[in-house]
Design an enzyme around this catalytic site. Structure first.
Site, PDB file in Angstrom:
ATOM      1  N   ARG A 157     -18.615 -11.603  22.213  1.00 41.84           N
ATOM      2  CA  ARG A 157     -19.257 -12.848  21.788  1.00 41.84           C
ATOM      3  C   ARG A 157     -18.279 -14.011  21.880  1.00 41.84           C
ATOM      4  O   ARG A 157     -18.278 -14.758  22.841  1.00 41.84           O
ATOM      5  CB  ARG A 157     -19.815 -12.691  20.353  1.00 41.84           C
ATOM      6  CG  ARG A 157     -20.882 -13.743  19.984  1.00 41.84           C
ATOM      7  CD  ARG A 157     -20.320 -15.109  19.655  1.00 41.84           C
ATOM      8  NE  ARG A 157     -19.447 -15.124  18.486  1.00 41.84           N
ATOM      9  CZ  ARG A 157     -18.804 -16.204  18.069  1.00 41.84           C
ATOM     10  NH1 ARG A 157     -18.921 -17.356  18.710  1.00 41.84           N
ATOM     11  NH2 ARG A 157     -18.002 -16.150  17.013  1.00 41.84           N
TER      12      ARG A 157
ATOM     13  N   HIS B 282     -10.666 -15.193  10.826  1.00 45.31           N
ATOM     14  CA  HIS B 282     -10.945 -15.384  12.249  1.00 45.31           C
ATOM     15  C   HIS B 282      -9.896 -16.365  12.753  1.00 45.31           C
ATOM     16  O   HIS B 282      -9.938 -17.554  12.416  1.00 45.31           O
ATOM     17  CB  HIS B 282     -12.357 -15.927  12.446  1.00 45.31           C
ATOM     18  CG  HIS B 282     -12.702 -16.184  13.881  1.00 45.31           C
ATOM     19  ND1 HIS B 282     -13.350 -15.247  14.664  1.00 45.31           N
ATOM     20  CD2 HIS B 282     -12.496 -17.261  14.673  1.00 45.31           C
ATOM     21  CE1 HIS B 282     -13.532 -15.740  15.876  1.00 45.31           C
ATOM     22  NE2 HIS B 282     -13.012 -16.963  15.908  1.00 45.31           N
TER      23      HIS B 282
ATOM     24  N   HIS C  48      -7.321 -18.063  15.824  1.00 48.35           N
ATOM     25  CA  HIS C  48      -7.077 -18.373  17.233  1.00 48.35           C
ATOM     26  C   HIS C  48      -5.587 -18.617  17.420  1.00 48.35           C
ATOM     27  O   HIS C  48      -4.916 -19.123  16.525  1.00 48.35           O
ATOM     28  CB  HIS C  48      -7.888 -19.600  17.663  1.00 48.35           C
ATOM     29  CG  HIS C  48      -9.332 -19.308  17.879  1.00 48.35           C
ATOM     30  ND1 HIS C  48      -9.958 -19.476  19.089  1.00 48.35           N
ATOM     31  CD2 HIS C  48     -10.289 -18.838  17.051  1.00 48.35           C
ATOM     32  CE1 HIS C  48     -11.239 -19.131  18.996  1.00 48.35           C
ATOM     33  NE2 HIS C  48     -11.463 -18.747  17.758  1.00 48.35           N
TER      34      HIS C  48
ATOM     35  N   CYS D 139     -14.340 -21.993  21.839  1.00 50.50           N
ATOM     36  CA  CYS D 139     -15.621 -22.535  21.384  1.00 50.50           C
ATOM     37  C   CYS D 139     -16.096 -23.631  22.342  1.00 50.50           C
ATOM     38  O   CYS D 139     -15.346 -24.563  22.633  1.00 50.50           O
ATOM     39  CB  CYS D 139     -15.481 -23.112  19.977  1.00 50.50           C
ATOM     40  SG  CYS D 139     -16.988 -23.901  19.372  1.00 50.50           S
TER      41      CYS D 139
END
Length: 315
Positions: free
Chosen positions: A27, A217, A219, A250
């Site tokens: 995803r 989450h 990055h 994103c």
């Protein structure tokens, strides 16, 4: 600091015995890629992640295919999943997305509430307050039907508004958590956090909601992702999102490049004696396979350098 997570030893040790890595490459990993993977390739990616040790996988998002073409086959992916081998998560940004995830028979739905007003409107077409109200609606609709987690997106900074103060974060969570999620994910959506930010924000949430499960989450946009994961470990977090090869980004956030690489995170944690259930070598193989599918080099490091000690020395 008191530890509320049962993975932590009770006799004062600082490190947990276990940590969970939630695989997000199908995803968040591929959603911003120009190369559209076929359905077969997506299922092969999921199969390879499971073979490497994945037990929870974010497999797709139920969003507008015109805005995120990579996710246009969400229902087909859900229908083709190998059942009984892992728990599958779908991302939803609105009520229609939630209803689609529910109908697809996934195990969990992850609903995003965005901390900043500007990013919320760009990412989800609604204000933060509207996002909170919608979370309450879908969380109540999910009861007894599907697991429902909430992600606080842009929890560490916004590409349009800059710093997101901790009081703002707590005020938004105070309203959102009137209907508590099964798990709260704090998302460094654009990769701006430092270890100090992780410590401060996880600590603030823990102090107010000590029993709430927290996932991170992260990055690695500014090369702080792994330091941030370690800060999370030291703050009592034992669940992390990661993506094979470190792919990710994103579509609605400028320069929001890759996630932390699954195989690199597993390697770091294993070297610290923390079990993740992942096979680092198999994860690296899966990352190399994904790199070939995408047709360009991906950020992961262990997939290039290999694990340690090498198999010849370990045998």
């Amino acid at each position: 600091m008191s530890r509320v997570n049962s993975n932590f030893p009770e006799e004062g040790e600082m490190l947990p015995k276990k940590a969970e890595i939630v695989e997000v490459s199908p995803r968040d990993g591929i959603q911003n890629e120009k190369t559209i993977l076929t359905l077969d390739a997506k299922i092969s990616l999921i199969d390879r992640a499971i073979a490497a040790g994945a037990q929870r996988i974010e497999v797709t998002s139920f969003v507008n295919p015109n805005k995120v073409p990579q996710m246009a086959d969400a229902e087909q992916v859900a229908a083709a999943l190998p059942r009984g081998t892992a728990r599958y998560i779908g991302l939803a940004l609105n009520r229609r997305g939630f209803d689609r995830a529910l109908a697809a028979g996934l195990d969990e739905v992850n609903f995003a509430v965005v901390l900043s007003e500007t990013f919320s409107r760009r990412n989800q077409g609604m204000s933060t307050d509207e996002g909170i109200a919608l979370w309450h609606e879908v969380a109540r609709a999910a009861e007894g039907r599907i697991g429902a987690g909430m992600t606080l997106a842009a929890a560490f900074g916004c590409p349009f508004e800059g710093e997101m103060p901790i009081p703002r974060m707590l005020a938004v969570l105070e309203r959102a958590l009137e209907v508590p999620p099964a798990e709260l994910t704090l998302a460094d959506t654009i990769g701006v956090a430092s270890p100090a930010d992780i410590t401060a924000r996880v600590g603030a949430v823990r102090e107010r909601w000590p029993e709430l499960p927290i996932r991170l989450h992260l990055h690695n946009t500014r090369n702080t992702g792994f330091a941030n994961a370690w800060a999370g470990i030291l703050s009592g977090v034992t669940a992390f999102d990661a993506s094979l090869g470190g792919v990710g980004g994103c579509p609605f956030a400028p320069r929001a490049t890759g996630n932390v690489a699954t195989e690199d995170l597993a390697y770091m944690l294993h070297r610290a004696g923390i079990d993740t259930g992942w096979d680092v070598e198999r994860a690296a193989e899966a990352a190399r396979w994904l790199e070939a599918q995408l047709g360009h080099e991906v950020p992961g490091m262990v997939m290039k350098a290999g694990s340690f000690p090498p198999a010849a020395l370990a045998s």
